[in-house]
Structures are given as structure tokens and as C-alpha cells.
Design an enzyme around this catalytic site. Structure first.
Site, short mmCIF file in Angstrom:
data_model
loop_
_atom_site.label_atom_id
_atom_site.label_comp_id
_atom_site.label_asym_id
_atom_site.label_seq_id
_atom_site.Cartn_x
_atom_site.Cartn_y
_atom_site.Cartn_z
N THR A 1 0.83 -1.21 0.00
CA THR A 1 0.00 0.00 0.00
C THR A 1 0.86 1.26 0.00
O THR A 1 0.45 2.30 -0.52
CB THR A 1 -0.93 -0.03 1.23
OG1 THR A 1 -1.84 -1.11 1.06
CG2 THR A 1 -1.72 1.25 1.38
N SER B 1 1.38 -7.48 -0.80
CA SER B 1 2.10 -8.48 0.00
C SER B 1 1.25 -9.68 0.40
O SER B 1 1.79 -10.67 0.89
CB SER B 1 2.72 -7.83 1.25
OG SER B 1 1.78 -7.65 2.27
N THR C 1 1.59 -4.23 4.34
CA THR C 1 1.42 -4.53 5.77
C THR C 1 0.91 -5.95 6.02
O THR C 1 1.11 -6.49 7.10
CB THR C 1 0.43 -3.54 6.42
OG1 THR C 1 -0.83 -3.63 5.76
CG2 THR C 1 0.94 -2.12 6.38
N ASP C 2 0.25 -6.55 5.01
CA ASP C 2 -0.46 -7.81 5.26
C ASP C 2 0.46 -8.95 5.73
O ASP C 2 0.12 -9.68 6.66
CB ASP C 2 -1.22 -8.25 4.02
CG ASP C 2 -2.45 -7.37 3.77
OD1 ASP C 2 -2.84 -6.62 4.67
OD2 ASP C 2 -3.01 -7.44 2.65
N1 ASP Z 1 -2.71 -5.51 0.79
C1 ASP Z 1 -1.67 -4.55 1.11
C2 ASP Z 1 -0.35 -5.29 1.13
O1 ASP Z 1 -0.08 -5.97 2.07
C3 ASP Z 1 -1.97 -3.91 2.42
C4 ASP Z 1 -0.97 -2.88 2.87
O2 ASP Z 1 0.13 -2.76 2.40
O3 ASP Z 1 -1.34 -2.15 3.84
O4 ASP Z 1 0.40 -5.19 0.20
#
Ligand code: ASP
Length: 330
Positions: free
Chosen positions: A17, A64, A97-98
């Protein structure tokens, strides 16, 4: 300012993200992750120029949630190459973050350098009003450029906090302060250029770790225990040749009787079975809610199921015989 004396930090971008893009700046959930290139992310943070000299590489451009073990291997090897260079003082990895906590722990156990490695991310896409990525990136580079961050294992800089890769986990689907280290707490703070550590992790990592990334990773999966669970998943995994299973158990790693029998059968087939907890904090005691000695299972201690899987993958890939030992050491 004479910038040639600044530390040199490599920024390795993988997507997420932090590199997300939405058509509308008011959107913080409907966007595409991993779209914006590393050069553009760095250009948005002018203050970086007075913190470090940056070497940037685009390693991947993914959400991710789609992280793979093959990419872990590529990333860890590139970090080792860069940190072996005298002219690189630290590494920052931008990530989604995932699965950040899984990649961070994998690197914590496999990077062969005491120089700082810092992961960061964002909860809001780069195009959002009040995007959190630019400040997180600046703070991560600040930590990676800090001598105080050396020898502390892989770190996560997020929302002005510094966490250990071992303990940090994502705890919110939307909040900007999405990361916590349950039970243990954060290692320190990074704010306005100041890096302050309050504590360190005592468990082995990086240069003291026996593990290295693999060319081929063993099949290691996670199953959960819950009301009325069947043994179908465990039996299917064993039939598919699984080498390790982590159980996201109830409470203190307890397991439904049906699942316990299926997993005892799996152990007899040579599968390494580790009991973790789905609760989100606390620890799983050996021979506590289940008799590990009798079942041939291992307790995950304070590792959540996703991190326990990372350690179990490394242990199986290295043919570790006493799996409980590594869960007691790392
Ligand atoms: N779906 C995103 C990822 O993990 C979520 C994020 O980065 O906050 O790439």
C-alpha cells in the site's frame, strides 16, 4: 550541507500500500497496491536527502498478500550482498502490511549481517489524503542510518514506533497505528530524526542464527482448531506430502480431540507438528494444554501461527531433528 559523509542506505521496494494508487485521494480502502515505483516514493520525501545517501532497487511490485517463499529467498540474498559492501550502512525494505511480519521474521532469522535492516509500510495508499507512507519511509531510513540500530536484528519502523521483527504483528485492518508487539511492547521510537531504543530482544537472530534461505522450500501449512473441526484438512495435507503443520490452537494451544488424533497420526507419518495459539497474545506452554511428550508435538512459545510457520519452514529445510530446541532458541 556536505552530504558525502551521510550514511548510505539501500531502499529495496517490494510493493504494498505504501506504493498504492487510487483514482480518488479520499479513498483509503479501494486502491491498487504495489503500483508506484521506488524512485517516485523517494522523490516524495525531500527530507531524505539530509538523512542518508540512498541506493534504490525495485525488487518486486506486489500486494504483500501474494508474497512467496521464492521472493523471500531473492530478497534475503540481495540484502546480504548489499550489506557485505563497505559502502552500504543499512537496508530499508518497503513492503505491504499484510505479510510484513512474516517477511520481517524470515529476514531476522536469515540475514547474515549486524547492520540495520528495517522494514516499513503504510496503511494508506500514496495518493491518499494524509498518506502515512512518506513519514514511515523517512523514519525507516533514519533508523537504518542509525548506529544504534546495529545488532538488534531486523526492525520494523511504523507510525513513529520501532518494533522487533520477532514480536511485531498487524493488529488493525484500517488504523494507521496498525502494528503492535503483544506482551513485549515496542523496542523504541523514531521521531523528528531522533532514534531512541528502550530495550532489545534476547532471542537469537541474524549473525547468531543457524538458518539460511532455501532454493526449494518444504511444504509447511497452518490449520486451525475450532468448534466441530474435522480431520479432513490434516489428512489431505498429509496425503499431499506436507512436511510440517502449525496448529492455530484455541487458548493455550489446545486442540479439538478430533484434530489431536489427526495430528498424532500425522506425527507418526513424519510430519513436524507445532502448537501455536489463535488468541493473539500470550504463550503456548510445552506439555500445558496438550501432552507434547506423548503426542510428539512442539510448542510455539510466543510465536503466532504465521511466524511459527516461518521458523518451522526454516527448521524443516535445514533438517533440524529437535524442532522444540529451535522454538526455544529463536
Ligand atoms: N494488501 C496490502 C499489502 O499488504 C496492504 C498494505 O500494504 O497495507 O500489500
Amino acid at each position: 550541507m556536505n552530504t558525502s559523509s551521510l550514511p548510505r542506505v539501500a531502499v529495496l521496494a517490494t510493493g504494498g500500500t505504501i506504493a498504492g494508487q487510487a483514482g480518488d485521494s479520499s479513498k483509503t480502502a479501494g486502491y491498487k497496491a504495489g503500483v508506484v515505483g521506488v524512485d517516485k516514493l523517494l522523490d516524495a520525501v525531500h527530507a531524505l536527502g539530509s538523512v542518508a545517501r540512498i541506493h534504490a532497487e525495485q525488487i518486486a511490485s506486489i500486494d504483500s498478500k501474494d508474497m512467496s517463499a521464492a521472493l523471500w529467498t531473492q530478497l534475503a540474498r540481495r540484502i546480504d550482498e548489499l550489506l557485505a559492501q563497505d559502502d552500504i550502512d543499512g537496508v530499508v525494505v518497503t513492503h505491504g502490511t499484510d505479510t510484513l511480519e512474516e517477511t520481517a521474521y524470515l529476514l531476522h532469522l536469515t540475514v547474515k549481517s549486524a547492520k540495520p535492516v528495517v522494514l516499513t509500510a503504510a496503511m494508506r495508499p500514496s495518493t491518499a489524503l494524509s498518506a502515512d507512507g512518506p513519514l514511515n519511509l523517512l523514519n525507516a531510513v533514519t533508523v537504518a542510518a542509525s548506529k544504534d540500530a546495529a545488532g538488534k536484528g531486523v526492525l520494523v519502523a511504523f507510525n513513529n514506533q520501532i518494533h522487533s521483527a520477532r514480536d511485531v504483528t498487524k493488529t488493525s485492518t484500517y488504523a494507521v497505528d496498525a502494528f503492535r508487539s503483544p506482551e513485549t511492547g515496542l523496542l523504541g521510537f523514531v521521531q523528528d530524526g531522533r532514534v531512541e531504543f528502550q530495550r532489545t530482544v534476547v532471542r537469537a537472530h541474524t549473525v547468531a542464527s543457524e538458518f539460511a534461505v532455501a532454493d526449494r522450500w518444504p511444504m509447511v501449512e497452518i490449520v486451525a482448531s475450532y468448534a466441530d473441526v474435522s480431520r479432513v484438512t490434516v489428512d489431505a495435507l498429509v496425503a499431499a506430502g506436507v512436511r510440517g503443520i502449525v496448529v492455530a490452537g484455541t487458548g493455550n494451544g489446545s486442540m479439538h480431540a478430533v484434530l489431536t488424533q489427526a495430528l498424532a497420526d500425522a506425527v507418526k507419518q513424519g510430519v513436524a507438528v507445532v502448537r501455536a495459539s489463535r488468541v493473539g497474545s500470550g504463550h503456548v506452554m510445552r506439555n500445558g494444554a496438550a501432552n507434547d511428550d506423548a503426542l510428539g508435538t512442539v510448542s510455539a512459545g510466543t510465536l503466532n501461527p504465521y511466524k511459527a510457520r516461518v521458523l518451522l519452514m526454516l527448521a524443516v529445510a535445514s533438517n533440524v531433528q529437535d524442532v522444540q530446541r529451535v522454538f526455544d532458541v529463536y
